[in-house]
Write a protein that holds these residues in place. Sequence first.
Motif, PDB file in Angstrom:
ATOM      1  N   LEU A   1      50.826 -11.226   7.545  1.00 27.07           N
ATOM      2  CA  LEU A   1      49.966 -12.044   6.691  1.00 27.07           C
ATOM      3  C   LEU A   1      49.958 -11.458   5.284  1.00 27.07           C
ATOM      4  N   ASP A   2      50.580 -12.185   4.354  1.00 31.14           N
ATOM      5  CA  ASP A   2      50.538 -11.787   2.947  1.00 31.14           C
ATOM      6  C   ASP A   2      49.364 -12.507   2.295  1.00 31.14           C
ATOM      7  N   VAL A   3      48.303 -11.771   2.000  1.00 25.44           N
ATOM      8  CA  VAL A   3      47.080 -12.361   1.467  1.00 25.44           C
ATOM      9  C   VAL A   3      47.296 -12.858   0.042  1.00 25.44           C
ATOM     10  N   ASN A   4      48.122 -12.152  -0.739  1.00 20.94           N
ATOM     11  CA  ASN A   4      48.422 -12.628  -2.085  1.00 20.94           C
ATOM     12  C   ASN A   4      49.150 -13.966  -2.044  1.00 20.94           C
ATOM     13  N   ASN A   5      50.067 -14.131  -1.089  1.00 20.99           N
ATOM     14  CA  ASN A   5      50.768 -15.406  -0.950  1.00 20.99           C
ATOM     15  C   ASN A   5      49.784 -16.542  -0.673  1.00 20.99           C
TER      16      ASN A   5
ATOM     17  N   PHE B   1      44.768 -26.088  -2.182  1.00 22.26           N
ATOM     18  CA  PHE B   1      44.000 -25.995  -0.945  1.00 22.26           C
ATOM     19  C   PHE B   1      43.061 -24.798  -1.016  1.00 22.26           C
ATOM     20  N   GLU B   2      42.178 -24.673  -0.038  1.00 19.09           N
ATOM     21  CA  GLU B   2      41.157 -23.627  -0.040  1.00 19.09           C
ATOM     22  C   GLU B   2      41.658 -22.424   0.757  1.00 19.09           C
ATOM     23  N   SER B   3      41.768 -21.287   0.096  1.00 23.27           N
ATOM     24  CA  SER B   3      42.368 -20.110   0.726  1.00 23.27           C
ATOM     25  C   SER B   3      41.569 -19.630   1.928  1.00 23.27           C
ATOM     26  N   GLY B   4      40.232 -19.698   1.832  1.00 23.47           N
ATOM     27  CA  GLY B   4      39.409 -19.262   2.958  1.00 23.47           C
ATOM     28  C   GLY B   4      39.614 -20.118   4.183  1.00 23.47           C
ATOM     29  N   GLU B   5      39.754 -21.423   4.005  1.00 27.07           N
ATOM     30  CA  GLU B   5      39.998 -22.316   5.140  1.00 27.07           C
ATOM     31  C   GLU B   5      41.354 -22.022   5.775  1.00 27.07           C
ATOM     32  N   TYR B   6      42.345 -21.707   4.938  1.00 26.30           N
ATOM     33  CA  TYR B   6      43.667 -21.335   5.463  1.00 26.30           C
ATOM     34  C   TYR B   6      43.543 -20.098   6.356  1.00 26.30           C
ATOM     35  N   LEU B   7      42.837 -19.091   5.864  1.00 22.71           N
ATOM     36  CA  LEU B   7      42.690 -17.853   6.644  1.00 22.71           C
ATOM     37  C   LEU B   7      41.882 -18.087   7.918  1.00 22.71           C
ATOM     38  N   ASP B   8      40.884 -18.948   7.843  1.00 24.13           N
ATOM     39  CA  ASP B   8      40.082 -19.228   9.035  1.00 24.13           C
ATOM     40  C   ASP B   8      40.919 -19.894  10.124  1.00 24.13           C
ATOM     41  N   ALA B   9      41.946 -20.671   9.713  1.00 26.02           N
ATOM     42  CA  ALA B   9      42.791 -21.359  10.686  1.00 26.02           C
ATOM     43  C   ALA B   9      43.983 -20.507  11.130  1.00 26.02           C
ATOM     44  N   PHE B  10      44.262 -19.428  10.403  1.00 26.09           N
ATOM     45  CA  PHE B  10      45.456 -18.624  10.677  1.00 26.09           C
ATOM     46  C   PHE B  10      45.334 -17.930  12.040  1.00 26.09           C
ATOM     47  N   PRO B  11      46.442 -17.861  12.809  1.00 26.29           N
ATOM     48  CA  PRO B  11      46.402 -17.175  14.116  1.00 26.29           C
ATOM     49  C   PRO B  11      46.351 -15.659  13.957  1.00 26.29           C
ATOM     50  N   LEU B  12      45.190 -15.163  13.542  1.00 26.83           N
ATOM     51  CA  LEU B  12      45.044 -13.770  13.126  1.00 26.83           C
ATOM     52  C   LEU B  12      45.278 -12.777  14.254  1.00 26.83           C
ATOM     53  N   ARG B  13      45.083 -13.197  15.499  1.00 22.10           N
ATOM     54  CA  ARG B  13      45.271 -12.245  16.595  1.00 22.10           C
ATOM     55  C   ARG B  13      46.718 -11.789  16.726  1.00 22.10           C
TER      56      ARG B  13
ATOM     57  N   SER C   1      41.300  -9.184  -7.954  1.00 23.15           N
ATOM     58  CA  SER C   1      40.006  -9.108  -7.282  1.00 23.15           C
ATOM     59  C   SER C   1      39.844 -10.195  -6.226  1.00 23.15           C
ATOM     60  N   ALA C   2      40.401 -11.393  -6.493  1.00 21.27           N
ATOM     61  CA  ALA C   2      40.302 -12.471  -5.502  1.00 21.27           C
ATOM     62  C   ALA C   2      41.071 -12.126  -4.237  1.00 21.27           C
ATOM     63  N   VAL C   3      42.177 -11.418  -4.386  1.00 23.66           N
ATOM     64  CA  VAL C   3      42.985 -11.021  -3.227  1.00 23.66           C
ATOM     65  C   VAL C   3      42.261  -9.934  -2.441  1.00 23.66           C
ATOM     66  N   TRP C   4      41.602  -8.997  -3.137  1.00 26.33           N
ATOM     67  CA  TRP C   4      40.799  -8.003  -2.430  1.00 26.33           C
ATOM     68  C   TRP C   4      39.707  -8.681  -1.601  1.00 26.33           C
ATOM     69  N   SER C   5      39.092  -9.716  -2.160  1.00 25.73           N
ATOM     70  CA  SER C   5      38.036 -10.428  -1.433  1.00 25.73           C
ATOM     71  C   SER C   5      38.583 -11.114  -0.190  1.00 25.73           C
ATOM     72  N   LEU C   6      39.765 -11.726  -0.315  1.00 25.04           N
ATOM     73  CA  LEU C   6      40.381 -12.375   0.845  1.00 25.04           C
ATOM     74  C   LEU C   6      40.781 -11.337   1.896  1.00 25.04           C
TER      75      LEU C   6
END
Length: 280
Positions: A169-173, A183-195, A226-231
């Motif tokens: 997972l490249d958070v900067n990407n 699109f909304e970056s937080g929604e993307y991360l919430d849907a990402f198969p993080l496991r 800073s936005a990438v650190w937050s993500l």
Amino acid sequence: MAMGAGLGLKAQHYDAALACDAPGLWFEVHPENYMVAGGPRLAWLEAIRTRHPVSLHGVGLSLGADAPPDPHHLHRLAELDRRIQPALVSEHLAWSAWQGAYHPDLLPIPRSTEALERVAENIDRVQVALGRRISIENPTHYLPVPGAQWSEVDFLGELVRRTGCGLLLDVNNVHVSALNLGFESGEYLDAFPLRHVTEIHLAGHSTDPLLGPRLLIDSHDAPVDSAVWSLFERTLARTGPRPSLIERDGNVPDFAELLAECHRAAEMLCRSAMTAEVHA
């Protein structure tokens, strides 16, 4: 050796990297720069490997092309893998080769079912050749790619299901693509198969010379935004600590400056681990 926060290994930093004893520190390289039979570059990488875990982050397999990975390239990658015994191996969800010609870029693929089947077959070929699992990185986007039958997170999740691969997972990407495509970056991360995430990347970006902040460029030539650190913090809240890398490929500062960013990531990983223990 446990992997915490790491750095991309640069030739000008070999001595400092070898001497550094920061806990959890690891280094990532592009294997294409080391797929040789010998010489000082390979000797340096082998020396680093004795002190720190190493990750191979490929840019040349062209998994999204309309043909299998080049067999000579794959053979040399397998030889390097056996020689270095990296902790992690990863590649991009992209293509760069077409009918024997190579392009110096990671080009986007249409997320069609046909492309999904082709990429899955190529991942299988690589994993069989290496005898190990690899991880696939989410791409950066500058324009919408036509012909999408799958969302990106579903496409990546299906690759995991079909091949058993992991995800990088490249958070900067995510941040760059979200601004560029709207699109909304937080929604993307919430849907990402993080496991399935085995590794996280953090990097800086720049603005387009003509369009300014309306178009971000994944340039890796600045400190992490800073936005990438937050993500990153938002991601760790769900994943817990994962091996996390600071990428810097342009305007490369001295080792101490990069190590300071690495320490910031390490502190966030430590807090994430402590939070996970509290909630366990």
